[in-house]
Design a protein around this motif. Structure first.
Motif, PDB file in Angstrom:
ATOM      1  N   GLY A   1       0.800  -1.215   0.000  1.00  0.00           N
ATOM      2  CA  GLY A   1       0.000   0.000   0.000  1.00  0.00           C
ATOM      3  C   GLY A   1       0.828   1.257   0.000  1.00  0.00           C
ATOM      4  N   PRO A   2       0.196   2.400   0.344  1.00  0.00           N
ATOM      5  CA  PRO A   2       0.832   3.703   0.147  1.00  0.00           C
ATOM      6  C   PRO A   2       1.727   4.183   1.286  1.00  0.00           C
ATOM      7  N   CYS A   3       1.928   3.388   2.353  1.00  0.00           N
ATOM      8  CA  CYS A   3       2.720   3.876   3.493  1.00  0.00           C
ATOM      9  C   CYS A   3       4.050   3.145   3.584  1.00  0.00           C
ATOM     10  N   ALA A   4       5.164   3.893   3.546  1.00  0.00           N
ATOM     11  CA  ALA A   4       6.482   3.249   3.617  1.00  0.00           C
ATOM     12  C   ALA A   4       7.331   3.794   4.754  1.00  0.00           C
ATOM     13  N   ILE A   5       6.743   4.594   5.650  1.00  0.00           N
ATOM     14  CA  ILE A   5       7.508   5.065   6.804  1.00  0.00           C
ATOM     15  C   ILE A   5       6.688   4.885   8.076  1.00  0.00           C
ATOM     16  N   ASN A   6       7.237   4.113   9.025  1.00  0.00           N
ATOM     17  CA  ASN A   6       6.695   3.923  10.376  1.00  0.00           C
ATOM     18  C   ASN A   6       5.394   3.130  10.445  1.00  0.00           C
ATOM     19  N   CYS A   7       4.906   2.551   9.327  1.00  0.00           N
ATOM     20  CA  CYS A   7       3.677   1.753   9.423  1.00  0.00           C
ATOM     21  C   CYS A   7       3.980   0.333   9.892  1.00  0.00           C
ATOM     22  N   THR A   8       5.132  -0.220   9.518  1.00  0.00           N
ATOM     23  CA  THR A   8       5.547  -1.536  10.000  1.00  0.00           C
ATOM     24  C   THR A   8       7.051  -1.679   9.790  1.00  0.00           C
ATOM     25  N   ASN A   9       7.663  -2.631  10.530  1.00  0.00           N
ATOM     26  CA  ASN A   9       9.091  -2.903  10.303  1.00  0.00           C
ATOM     27  C   ASN A   9       9.277  -4.177   9.496  1.00  0.00           C
ATOM     28  N   VAL A  10       8.198  -4.651   8.848  1.00  0.00           N
ATOM     29  CA  VAL A  10       8.320  -5.867   8.043  1.00  0.00           C
ATOM     30  C   VAL A  10       9.223  -5.590   6.840  1.00  0.00           C
ATOM     31  N   ARG A  11      10.152  -6.504   6.626  1.00  0.00           N
ATOM     32  CA  ARG A  11      11.082  -6.387   5.501  1.00  0.00           C
ATOM     33  C   ARG A  11      10.294  -6.339   4.199  1.00  0.00           C
ATOM     34  N   GLY A  12      10.740  -5.532   3.251  1.00  0.00           N
ATOM     35  CA  GLY A  12      10.040  -5.450   1.975  1.00  0.00           C
ATOM     36  C   GLY A  12       8.762  -4.635   2.041  1.00  0.00           C
ATOM     37  N   ARG A  13       8.510  -3.945   3.136  1.00  0.00           N
ATOM     38  CA  ARG A  13       7.320  -3.109   3.221  1.00  0.00           C
ATOM     39  C   ARG A  13       7.677  -1.653   3.503  1.00  0.00           C
ATOM     40  N   ALA A  14       8.314  -1.389   4.645  1.00  0.00           N
ATOM     41  CA  ALA A  14       8.453   0.008   5.056  1.00  0.00           C
ATOM     42  C   ALA A  14       9.712   0.235   5.893  1.00  0.00           C
ATOM     43  N   PHE A  15      10.126   1.496   5.964  1.00  0.00           N
ATOM     44  CA  PHE A  15      11.121   1.941   6.937  1.00  0.00           C
ATOM     45  C   PHE A  15      10.392   2.150   8.259  1.00  0.00           C
ATOM     46  N   HIS A  16      11.127   1.988   9.376  1.00  0.00           N
ATOM     47  CA  HIS A  16      10.427   2.015  10.660  1.00  0.00           C
ATOM     48  C   HIS A  16      11.352   2.515  11.762  1.00  0.00           C
ATOM     49  N   SER A  17      10.836   3.419  12.597  1.00  0.00           N
ATOM     50  CA  SER A  17      11.589   3.878  13.751  1.00  0.00           C
ATOM     51  C   SER A  17      10.611   4.229  14.854  1.00  0.00           C
ATOM     52  N   PHE A  18      11.148   4.505  16.041  1.00  0.00           N
ATOM     53  CA  PHE A  18      10.305   4.936  17.150  1.00  0.00           C
ATOM     54  C   PHE A  18      10.334   6.451  17.308  1.00  0.00           C
ATOM     55  N   HIS A  19      10.887   7.181  16.321  1.00  0.00           N
ATOM     56  CA  HIS A  19      10.830   8.640  16.361  1.00  0.00           C
ATOM     57  C   HIS A  19       9.435   9.089  15.952  1.00  0.00           C
TER      58      HIS A  19
ATOM     59  N   GLN B   1      19.527  12.562   6.707  1.00  0.00           N
ATOM     60  CA  GLN B   1      18.269  13.281   6.486  1.00  0.00           C
ATOM     61  C   GLN B   1      17.175  12.680   7.345  1.00  0.00           C
ATOM     62  N   PHE B   2      16.260  13.530   7.836  1.00  0.00           N
ATOM     63  CA  PHE B   2      15.052  13.047   8.487  1.00  0.00           C
ATOM     64  C   PHE B   2      13.922  13.177   7.474  1.00  0.00           C
ATOM     65  N   VAL B   3      13.231  12.082   7.183  1.00  0.00           N
ATOM     66  CA  VAL B   3      12.140  12.126   6.208  1.00  0.00           C
ATOM     67  C   VAL B   3      10.823  11.915   6.932  1.00  0.00           C
ATOM     68  N   SER B   4       9.877  12.833   6.682  1.00  0.00           N
ATOM     69  CA  SER B   4       8.586  12.796   7.365  1.00  0.00           C
ATOM     70  C   SER B   4       7.750  11.602   6.917  1.00  0.00           C
ATOM     71  N   ALA B   5       6.916  11.093   7.821  1.00  0.00           N
ATOM     72  CA  ALA B   5       6.064   9.936   7.496  1.00  0.00           C
ATOM     73  C   ALA B   5       5.028  10.298   6.435  1.00  0.00           C
ATOM     74  N   SER B   6       4.740  11.588   6.279  1.00  0.00           N
ATOM     75  CA  SER B   6       3.746  11.986   5.286  1.00  0.00           C
ATOM     76  C   SER B   6       4.395  12.288   3.935  1.00  0.00           C
ATOM     77  N   VAL B   7       5.632  11.809   3.736  1.00  0.00           N
ATOM     78  CA  VAL B   7       6.366  12.090   2.499  1.00  0.00           C
ATOM     79  C   VAL B   7       5.598  11.569   1.282  1.00  0.00           C
ATOM     80  N   ASP B   8       5.692  12.314   0.203  1.00  0.00           N
ATOM     81  CA  ASP B   8       5.106  11.897  -1.058  1.00  0.00           C
ATOM     82  C   ASP B   8       5.836  10.656  -1.572  1.00  0.00           C
ATOM     83  N   GLY B   9       5.073   9.669  -2.055  1.00  0.00           N
ATOM     84  CA  GLY B   9       5.677   8.407  -2.493  1.00  0.00           C
ATOM     85  C   GLY B   9       6.733   8.609  -3.570  1.00  0.00           C
TER      86      GLY B   9
END
Lengths: 156, 343
Positions: free
Chosen positions: B284-302, B316-324
């Motif tokens: 789907g459309p979320c690739a930051i902080n939605c899950t730490n599953v490999r092949g899905r998204a980047f993930h942190s506790f920030h 660089q710090f990239v916002s979770a609302s970043v454009d795909g």
């Protein structure tokens, strides 16, 4: 007082005020456009039976009849649970589907643990994976939840 | 006269009840204001340490590149088939992040595995050592995240199931973008999602000649990720909530590649997911902080995003609302996208 105000507006203090106003306006517009980048979604649920029995892990995908919208592209999908039930999601878990006409495709594959991609071989023999050939259609309209009922698929 | 002066003196040396209450109230208000600020400052400090680790790893990789004229392989699979030699990416950069001792103990001709004899077991001892440079302090304690990894039978042609034990890495290799995340991101892009969507580090599988030099990053080193954050260990997260997997999916967490010495760390094609994903982790459309599953998204506790080290060594710090499109452009090294770097 009024003349003083005009003098001030024409004077040196006008520029910062004007810039601030323009900046605030821009920020407002940008903020709004970011908020509205998501389309409203409406719940779509259903149940999948294969040869009369519920099956877990079948991927249900929607394909917009007009193709991917370049401005606000969306992708709606779901996986069936142990009872064969599914709840379609677009942005968040279970949030539903944006308005539009869709073809529904079904695939009974599995997750490749190496590449983490869901893929074949399809136990439904690729009968329901082509959006152009699938007999299943769906029209989502504003404010009307959809319950697709039991969808009967076959491996034969 | 004498009496009144002594009374005045007594009054001067004491506080009234009202004065005390006022002072206590003021202190209460100040503490109330400060405590949340202190908590925020602690997380800010942890995030800084986290970005410092990323920077060290980025510099380590760049020094590796200038020494060997190529970045390390995202992971390496050598023949013979059946009992492959599978090597993780991080072993090569250990000497460049002041871990020469660990590198000396490692035998790079054997897969780190419990199933490949004493040399394989000795390698497992190396990769299950916690290396602080690979740990983001914002994530849960590293000692508690040492996990048992597995590569299921048949993951590679003829491979029997192998297991190992690994210490976590909260930094991952973005090997590319694919799937629905790429489709959505490139919906309005001329040519769509086709073409070269590889990241900087390439896997070397069956001795296939893949090189990744600085010169291969034609999109520009300041515009391309080298590494990004993804919470490691054997726990999968939906948002910041740990997920309990059904028994049938137990291997999913053990194959998540969450260790610095886990070869699967280097197989990570971002396909996105949805907010608060269920255990099927649909694309789907979320690739930051939605899950730490490999092949899905980047993930942190920030809060609100993830950090990345670029191929020029900057963080660089990239916002979770970043454009795909903007995120994909920074993962790919040769696709030639023109994008805004501001979010």
């Amino acid at each position: 007082m009024i003349s003083l105000g005009i003098v001030r507006l024409n004077g040196s203090s006008f520029r910062p005020i004007a810039y601030l106003t323009i900046f605030a306006g821009l920020a407002g517009v940008l903020g709004c456009s970011e908020q509205s980048n998501r389309k409203p979604t409406f719940p779509v649920t259903g149940t999948v039976h294969v040869d009369g029995k519920p099956v877990e892990g079948i991927r249900v995908e929607l394909h917009d009849s007009k193709g991917l919208d370049p401005k606000q592209p969306t992708y709606s999908s779901a996986f069936t649970d142990a009872e064969g039930k599914f709840v379609l999601s677009t942005y968040d878990n279970g949030d539903g589907v944006p308005e539009g006409d869709y073809a529904i495709t079904y695939m009974w594959g599995k997750l490749n643990v190496m590449s983490m991609a869901y893929g074949g071989p399809d136990k439904l023999k690729n009968k329901y994976v082509d959006p152009k050939k699938t007999p299943f259609k769906l029209s989502v309209t504003k404010g009307k939840p959809n319950e697709l009922g039991v969808v009967e698929l076959t491996t034969k | 006269m004498c009496l009144t002066s002594s009374l005045v003196a007594k009054r001067r040396y004491a506080f009234t009840l009202v004065e005390l209450l006022v002072v206590i109230a003021i202190i209460g208000v100040l503490v109330g204001l400060l405590l949340p600020a202190v908590q925020a400052a602690r997380e800010a400090a942890r995030r800084m340490q986290c970005s410092n680790n990323l920077k060290q790893l980025g510099l380590g990789m760049l020094n590796y590149e200038s020494t060997y004229k190529s970045f390390p392989a995202a992971y390496y699979v050598g023949e013979p088939a059946g009992r492959y030699n599978i090597q993780p990416m991080a072993i090569g950069i250990l000497p460049f992040i002041e871990q020469q001792n660990l590198a000396n103990q490692y035998n790079s001709s054997v897969t780190p595995s419990n199933d490949y004899g004493p040399a394989g077991v000795a390698n497992v001892a190396v990769i299950s050592t916690v290396v602080q440079t690979f740990v983001c302090p914002s994530a849960p304690s590293a000692q508690g995240r040492i996990y048992d990894g597995v590569l299921p039978a048949g993951s590679l042609p003829g491979l029997a199931r192998i297991t190992w034990r690994a210490a976590p890495s909260d930094y991952t290799v973005p090997t590319g973008v694919r799937g629905q995340y790429a489709n959505l991101a490139y919906a309005a892009y001329p040519g769509g999602a086709g073409g070269d969507r590889h990241g900087v580090l390439r896997a070397t599988v069956f001795n296939a000649p893949t090189t990744s030099k600085i010169g291969d990053i034609t999109d520009g080193t300041s515009n391309t990720f080298l590494l990004g954050e993804r919470t490691g260990g054997g726990t999968l997260y939906s948002g910041t909530t740990a997920v309990t997997l059904p028994a049938a999916l137990a291997d999913l967490a053990r194959s998540n590649g969450g260790g610095w010495g886990d070869a699967l760390l280097g197989e990570n094609w971002i396909a996105g997911t949805i907010g608060n994903p269920p255990t099927s982790f649909p694309e789907g459309p979320c690739a930051i902080n939605c899950t730490n599953v490999r092949g899905r998204a980047f993930h942190s506790f920030h809060t609100g995003g993830c950090q990345f080290v670029m191929a020029d060594g900057s963080v660089q710090f990239v916002s979770a609302s970043v454009d795909g499109f903007s995120l994909c452009s920074r993962v790919t090294r040769q696709k030639g996208e023109v994008f805004s770097n501001n979010d």
